[in-house]
Design a protein around this motif. Structure first.
Motif, PDB file in Angstrom:
ATOM      1  N   PHE A   1      66.328  64.753  78.519  1.00 46.61           N
ATOM      2  CA  PHE A   1      67.681  65.270  78.701  1.00 46.61           C
ATOM      3  C   PHE A   1      68.657  64.488  77.828  1.00 46.61           C
ATOM      4  O   PHE A   1      68.630  63.254  77.773  1.00 46.61           O
ATOM      5  CB  PHE A   1      68.088  65.169  80.171  1.00 46.61           C
ATOM      6  CG  PHE A   1      67.214  65.986  81.067  1.00 46.61           C
ATOM      7  CD1 PHE A   1      67.538  67.309  81.353  1.00 46.61           C
ATOM      8  CD2 PHE A   1      66.047  65.452  81.602  1.00 46.61           C
ATOM      9  CE1 PHE A   1      66.720  68.083  82.166  1.00 46.61           C
ATOM     10  CE2 PHE A   1      65.230  66.209  82.417  1.00 46.61           C
ATOM     11  CZ  PHE A   1      65.563  67.534  82.694  1.00 46.61           C
ATOM     12  N   PHE A   2      69.486  65.249  77.129  1.00 44.69           N
ATOM     13  CA  PHE A   2      70.513  64.664  76.272  1.00 44.69           C
ATOM     14  C   PHE A   2      71.864  65.186  76.744  1.00 44.69           C
ATOM     15  O   PHE A   2      72.127  66.385  76.689  1.00 44.69           O
ATOM     16  CB  PHE A   2      70.272  65.049  74.812  1.00 44.69           C
ATOM     17  CG  PHE A   2      71.381  64.642  73.881  1.00 44.69           C
ATOM     18  CD1 PHE A   2      71.708  63.305  73.703  1.00 44.69           C
ATOM     19  CD2 PHE A   2      72.115  65.593  73.186  1.00 44.69           C
ATOM     20  CE1 PHE A   2      72.729  62.930  72.844  1.00 44.69           C
ATOM     21  CE2 PHE A   2      73.138  65.232  72.322  1.00 44.69           C
ATOM     22  CZ  PHE A   2      73.453  63.896  72.161  1.00 44.69           C
ATOM     23  N   ASN A   3      72.682  64.286  77.265  1.00 47.72           N
ATOM     24  CA  ASN A   3      73.992  64.669  77.816  1.00 47.72           C
ATOM     25  C   ASN A   3      73.854  65.862  78.773  1.00 47.72           C
ATOM     26  O   ASN A   3      74.576  66.852  78.680  1.00 47.72           O
ATOM     27  CB  ASN A   3      74.976  64.988  76.695  1.00 47.72           C
ATOM     28  CG  ASN A   3      75.405  63.734  75.952  1.00 47.72           C
ATOM     29  OD1 ASN A   3      75.169  62.612  76.406  1.00 47.72           O
ATOM     30  ND2 ASN A   3      76.042  63.908  74.806  1.00 47.72           N
TER      31      ASN A   3
ATOM     32  N   TYR B   1      67.489  60.504  78.227  1.00 48.96           N
ATOM     33  CA  TYR B   1      66.345  59.887  78.902  1.00 48.96           C
ATOM     34  C   TYR B   1      65.221  60.908  79.015  1.00 48.96           C
ATOM     35  O   TYR B   1      65.436  62.126  78.944  1.00 48.96           O
ATOM     36  CB  TYR B   1      66.748  59.389  80.289  1.00 48.96           C
ATOM     37  CG  TYR B   1      67.395  60.441  81.171  1.00 48.96           C
ATOM     38  CD1 TYR B   1      66.631  61.249  82.007  1.00 48.96           C
ATOM     39  CD2 TYR B   1      68.775  60.630  81.141  1.00 48.96           C
ATOM     40  CE1 TYR B   1      67.229  62.221  82.806  1.00 48.96           C
ATOM     41  CE2 TYR B   1      69.381  61.609  81.928  1.00 48.96           C
ATOM     42  CZ  TYR B   1      68.597  62.389  82.756  1.00 48.96           C
ATOM     43  OH  TYR B   1      69.184  63.358  83.526  1.00 48.96           O
ATOM     44  N   ALA B   2      64.006  60.408  79.210  1.00 46.28           N
ATOM     45  CA  ALA B   2      62.821  61.263  79.276  1.00 46.28           C
ATOM     46  C   ALA B   2      62.669  61.911  80.645  1.00 46.28           C
ATOM     47  O   ALA B   2      63.099  61.363  81.673  1.00 46.28           O
ATOM     48  CB  ALA B   2      61.581  60.436  78.957  1.00 46.28           C
TER      49      ALA B   2
ATOM     50  N   LYS C   1      58.148  63.822  84.695  1.00 43.49           N
ATOM     51  CA  LYS C   1      56.812  64.423  84.737  1.00 43.49           C
ATOM     52  C   LYS C   1      56.233  64.678  83.352  1.00 43.49           C
ATOM     53  O   LYS C   1      55.023  64.568  83.146  1.00 43.49           O
ATOM     54  CB  LYS C   1      56.861  65.720  85.536  1.00 43.49           C
ATOM     55  CG  LYS C   1      57.214  65.529  86.998  1.00 43.49           C
ATOM     56  CD  LYS C   1      57.218  66.861  87.750  1.00 43.49           C
ATOM     57  CE  LYS C   1      57.557  66.671  89.215  1.00 43.49           C
ATOM     58  NZ  LYS C   1      57.594  67.967  89.953  1.00 43.49           N
ATOM     59  N   GLU C   2      57.087  65.050  82.417  1.00 46.09           N
ATOM     60  CA  GLU C   2      56.636  65.328  81.045  1.00 46.09           C
ATOM     61  C   GLU C   2      57.482  64.513  80.071  1.00 46.09           C
ATOM     62  O   GLU C   2      58.313  65.052  79.350  1.00 46.09           O
ATOM     63  CB  GLU C   2      56.767  66.811  80.722  1.00 46.09           C
ATOM     64  CG  GLU C   2      55.971  67.735  81.596  1.00 46.09           C
ATOM     65  CD  GLU C   2      56.206  69.191  81.237  1.00 46.09           C
ATOM     66  OE1 GLU C   2      55.943  69.572  80.070  1.00 46.09           O
ATOM     67  OE2 GLU C   2      56.699  69.943  82.101  1.00 46.09           O
ATOM     68  N   PRO C   3      57.302  63.208  80.058  1.00 45.89           N
ATOM     69  CA  PRO C   3      58.152  62.372  79.190  1.00 45.89           C
ATOM     70  C   PRO C   3      57.970  62.713  77.715  1.00 45.89           C
ATOM     71  O   PRO C   3      56.869  63.009  77.258  1.00 45.89           O
ATOM     72  CB  PRO C   3      57.664  60.954  79.496  1.00 45.89           C
ATOM     73  CG  PRO C   3      56.281  61.119  80.018  1.00 45.89           C
ATOM     74  CD  PRO C   3      56.293  62.411  80.774  1.00 45.89           C
ATOM     75  N   TRP C   4      59.068  62.691  77.020  1.00 46.26           N
ATOM     76  CA  TRP C   4      59.019  63.056  75.612  1.00 46.26           C
ATOM     77  C   TRP C   4      58.568  61.911  74.714  1.00 46.26           C
ATOM     78  O   TRP C   4      58.579  60.751  75.086  1.00 46.26           O
ATOM     79  CB  TRP C   4      60.361  63.586  75.137  1.00 46.26           C
ATOM     80  CG  TRP C   4      61.548  62.652  75.339  1.00 46.26           C
ATOM     81  CD1 TRP C   4      61.524  61.322  75.622  1.00 46.26           C
ATOM     82  CD2 TRP C   4      62.935  63.023  75.276  1.00 46.26           C
ATOM     83  NE1 TRP C   4      62.797  60.826  75.740  1.00 46.26           N
ATOM     84  CE2 TRP C   4      63.690  61.846  75.523  1.00 46.26           C
ATOM     85  CE3 TRP C   4      63.611  64.202  75.022  1.00 46.26           C
ATOM     86  CZ2 TRP C   4      65.080  61.829  75.534  1.00 46.26           C
ATOM     87  CZ3 TRP C   4      64.987  64.194  75.033  1.00 46.26           C
ATOM     88  CH2 TRP C   4      65.715  63.025  75.290  1.00 46.26           C
ATOM     89  N   GLU C   5      58.141  62.264  73.530  1.00 46.20           N
ATOM     90  CA  GLU C   5      57.980  61.320  72.425  1.00 46.20           C
ATOM     91  C   GLU C   5      58.849  61.861  71.313  1.00 46.20           C
ATOM     92  O   GLU C   5      58.943  63.063  71.101  1.00 46.20           O
ATOM     93  CB  GLU C   5      56.517  61.211  71.964  1.00 46.20           C
ATOM     94  CG  GLU C   5      55.895  62.500  71.498  1.00 46.20           C
ATOM     95  CD  GLU C   5      54.508  62.307  70.895  1.00 46.20           C
ATOM     96  OE1 GLU C   5      54.290  61.284  70.214  1.00 46.20           O
ATOM     97  OE2 GLU C   5      53.653  63.188  71.084  1.00 46.20           O
TER      98      GLU C   5
END
Length: 277
Positions: free
Chosen positions: A49-51, A72-73, A76-80
């Motif tokens: 999520f961005f803003n 922030y990531a 459950k499905e954290p980004w790279e």
């Protein structure tokens, strides 16, 4: 863990200071806060999520100096993602090319393999330093994929291609006489067709368009230089001062000399006002 390469010098072209990659949720987050750099983020997988706006694979987000940011990531499905950092205001021009949403600053891209390839390079060369021009080359190697795809997505009609070509031709040859037959030979089209596409695009004939471009260029030279009227007439492709002055007065309702005096007087008045304030 984050994998980054850094510049060991600076240059006048974009001045890329670092390029990095990470899948670690401890480093793929920031804020809320502000920073003093221009940053491009490319999300490779997962989401975050961005803003308060969700951003997933094949999307990215932009940050400008002083901009409020918080990202922030997803749990459950954290980004790279991969990022590029620069302190050069010229980066804002590249930001425009990415066509990000004006409000969210999120954009889409379709060259994930290229981003992944650069990520692998960053892992292999973590904490290495490169000359500023090498950093620029690495970034351009990625950015060129956007340009290539963007050109492929823009399907232009024949008339659009012709108009772009003839605009550049006129601009490059503004210093000399340009004839309609010269333009038709350059484009390989008939005069009626040339007239048709100019009327559709500019609502004027090719001849009038050429004249307007010459006189607009003359306006700029009158204000920004101290060149004589003769020099200016020659610079915009008029064979003599008389015909130039006549055309200029016909379009702007004032002679070239009077136009220059008027603009200089306006500038002087504005300068005095600013000094009083």
């Amino acid at each position: 863990m984050r994998y980054s390469i850094f510049s060991n010098s600076s240059c006048s072209l974009l001045n890329i200071s670092s390029i990095g990659y990470s899948a670690d949720t401890n480093t793929t987050c920031f804020g809320p806060g502000v920073r003093n750099s221009y940053i491009i983020h490319y999300v490779i997988s997962g989401k975050g999520f961005f803003n308060q706006h969700e951003v997933g694979a094949g999307q990215g987000f932009l940050i400008t100096p002083g901009m409020k940011e918080h990202y922030y990531a997803d749990e459950k499905e954290p980004w790279e993602f991969l990022w590029v950092i620069s302190g050069d205001p010229a980066m804002s021009k590249l930001f425009d090319l990415l066509n990000a949403d004006k409000h969210t600053k999120i954009f889409e891209f379709d060259y994930l393999p290229a981003v992944k390839k650069l990520s692998s390079f960053l892992i292999e060369n973590c904490n290495s330093t490169y000359d500023s021009f090498e950093m620029l080359e690495i970034f351009i190697g990625l950015f060129k994929h956007y340009q290539k795809n963007d050109l492929q997505n823009k399907v232009k009609t024949n008339s659009e291609v012709y108009i772009e070509a003839v605009e550049k031709y006129i601009f490059s040859n503004i210093h000399q006489k340009i004839t309609i037959s010269e333009l038709t030979r350059f484009l390989g089209v008939s005069q009626p067709y040339l007239y048709k596409i100019f009327k559709e695009k500019f609502y004027k004939s090719p001849k009038q368009y050429i004249l307007d471009q010459k006189l607009t260029s003359a306006q700029k030279l009158l204000v920004e230089t101290n060149m004589s009227i003769t020099y200016i007439a020659n610079s915009v492709g008029f064979q003599d001062v008389l015909s130039f002055s006549k055309s200029f007065r016909s379009k702007f309702g004032i002679s070239p000399q009077s136009y220059r005096k008027q603009k200089l007087l306006q500038e002087a008045c504005l300068d005095r006002l600013s000094k009083k304030q």
